[in-house]
Enzyme design. Structure first.
Site, PDB file in Angstrom:
ATOM      1  N   SER A 181      38.776  35.873  40.306  1.00  0.00           N
ATOM      2  CA  SER A 181      39.456  36.411  41.485  1.00  0.00           C
ATOM      3  C   SER A 181      40.445  35.374  41.997  1.00  0.00           C
ATOM      4  CB  SER A 181      38.441  36.751  42.575  1.00  0.00           C
ATOM      5  OG  SER A 181      39.088  36.975  43.815  1.00  0.00           O
ATOM      6  N   ASN A 194      42.540  35.361  44.492  1.00  0.00           N
ATOM      7  CA  ASN A 194      42.563  35.087  45.930  1.00  0.00           C
ATOM      8  C   ASN A 194      41.330  34.325  46.381  1.00  0.00           C
ATOM      9  OD1 ASN A 194      40.682  37.122  47.617  1.00  0.00           O
ATOM     10  ND2 ASN A 194      41.440  38.196  45.800  1.00  0.00           N
ATOM     11  N   HIS A 211      44.812  46.197  39.820  1.00  0.00           N
ATOM     12  CA  HIS A 211      45.852  45.209  39.520  1.00  0.00           C
ATOM     13  C   HIS A 211      47.089  45.826  38.901  1.00  0.00           C
ATOM     14  CE1 HIS A 211      41.807  43.288  39.162  1.00  0.00           C
ATOM     15  NE2 HIS A 211      42.349  42.551  40.098  1.00  0.00           N
ATOM     16  N   THR A 242      50.587  39.279  44.078  1.00  0.00           N
ATOM     17  CA  THR A 242      50.215  39.522  45.476  1.00  0.00           C
ATOM     18  C   THR A 242      49.092  38.636  45.982  1.00  0.00           C
ATOM     19  OG1 THR A 242      48.628  41.253  44.878  1.00  0.00           O
ATOM     20  CG2 THR A 242      50.915  41.938  45.281  1.00  0.00           C
ATOM     21  N   CYS A 267      39.631  44.363  51.013  1.00  0.00           N
ATOM     22  CA  CYS A 267      40.908  44.812  51.555  1.00  0.00           C
ATOM     23  C   CYS A 267      41.062  46.297  51.258  1.00  0.00           C
ATOM     24  CB  CYS A 267      42.060  44.017  50.947  1.00  0.00           C
ATOM     25  SG  CYS A 267      42.235  44.289  49.154  1.00  0.00           S
ATOM     26  N   GLU A 305      47.682  41.595  36.902  1.00  0.00           N
ATOM     27  CA  GLU A 305      48.760  42.037  37.780  1.00  0.00           C
ATOM     28  C   GLU A 305      50.113  41.557  37.263  1.00  0.00           C
ATOM     29  OE1 GLU A 305      50.513  41.239  42.217  1.00  0.00           O
ATOM     30  OE2 GLU A 305      48.321  41.153  41.991  1.00  0.00           O
TER      31      GLU A 305
END
Length: 353
Positions: free
Chosen positions: A250, A252, A102, A192, A40, A154
């Site tokens: 990770s 996500n 993060h 997020t 991303c 994060e």
């Protein structure tokens, strides 16, 4: 938008080739390749920031925590001279240090300043947005219910912006134990990189308990996390097996495995590298879905596709559910080259191997 590849490509990972057998299965073999996938804009910005810091200042450059949650990226940067540390006090006084994508708490920023460190903030701008929301709501004396995973960098960074105002909500089931001082002044924010579906279920339960719960001004779950989950939902409907390339830490990437199983994949696994795929995963499998987390360089996906092709899965169909063209400017210290001229990579590299 710049589509130029950066000058320091991620190396291919040598592995045992032709390791998977081309065993017969009912029907034709194929791969459904999810898009978007992989890097991303925030990850791209952070990785390029470390590379450019090494170019500008020479090795070593210190990085607090993993710059992004991917084993291959971290290992590659270590070989180039990056030193990853857990805490600021491990960095020699006066050295350059990069804050990871993060984000960090104000206490970490102050700690770096106290040690005379030359800090470069590679926090993803979308994480910075959540930090600013936390500061604003705390200033207005709201109680903030932060949906996220305890111990994630994060979450620690966001919570550090207003620790006396923030309560962590780890899952929908955790809502039952949440208490607030004033149910009329409560707002939710989120990490997020969460599952969109699970986050919305958490919010639904919170709103049942606190009807006047306020929403953040915009969605906190990042566009890339959402896009990758939407794509794998579509792939999973037709997949006998889904393979997600991404590291265990990770968030996500792990969520993509969960989403694939929830939306119809008969089996789903996460791997860091193609050589981790097991032959038995392919037994009787006609359709393999493939995707990767937001901190995964595309070279690792290509290694997986090469291995799958050797096992007879050479027919690749891309399942595209969104187009991504967002890019973020690099930290201000790194927007010019070593000669002081504006760097063509000031916006990071859009397509990385």
């Amino acid at each position: 938008m710049s589509n130029a590849t950066i000058s320091l490509p991620m190396p291919r990972i040598p592995g045992t080739r032709n390791r998977l057998k081309d065993n017969p299965v009912p029907g034709a073999k194929r791969v459904l390749l999810a898009a978007p996938r992989g890097y991303c804009a925030g990850v791209d910005r952070a990785v390029v920031a470390v590379e450019k810091a090494l170019e500008h200042y020479g090795a070593p450059v210190y990085v607090r925590k993993q710059i992004v949650h991917n084993v291959h990226v971290v290992t590659t940067l270590e070989k180039r001279g990056a030193i990853f540390v857990d805490e600021i006090d491990e960095v020699p006084e006066g050295a350059h240090v990069v804050f990871s994508a993060h984000g960090v708490s104000p206490a970490v920023v102050q700690g770096a300043s106290d040690r005379g460190l030359q800090a470069i903030d590679a926090t993803c701008p979308l994480v910075t947005k959540v930090h600013r929301e936390a500061v604003r709501f705390a200033r207005d004396d709201f109680e903030i219910l932060l949906i996220g995973h305890e111990g994630h960098e994060e979450v620690e960074g966001t919570a550090g912006e207003a620790p006396e105002h923030i309560t962590l909500v780890g899952s929908p089931d955790a809502v039952a134990d949440i208490e607030v001082k004033d149910p009329d002044k409560v707002v939710w924010l989120s990490q997020t990189t969460l599952s969109v579906d699970e986050t919305m279920e958490t919010v639904r339960r919170l709103r049942e308990k606190f009807p006047n719960l306020q929403d953040p001004p915009s969605d906190d779950i990042c566009y890339a996390t959402q896009n990758r989950q939407v794509a794998i939902k579509k792939v999973a409907q037709d997949a006998d097996l889904v393979i997600v390339v991404g590291s265990a830490n990770s968030s996500n990437s792990v969520r993509l495995v969960e989403v694939a199983l929830e939306y119809g994949a008969k089996a789903a696994y996460r791997v860091d590298y193609a050589h981790e795929v097991k032959q038995e995963w392919l037994d009787g499998v006609q359709t393999v879905g493939v995707t990767s987390g937001a901190s995964v360089p595309e070279v690792l996906v290509q290694e997986l596709l090469d291995d799958l092709a050797g096992a007879g899965y050479g027919d690749i169909e891309t399942v595209q559910t969104a187009e991504e063209d967002l890019v973020f400017s690099l930290p201000k210290e790194l927007r010019r080259d070593t000669a002081g001229k504006k760097d063509t990579r000031a916006l990071g590299g859009r397509h990385r191997g």
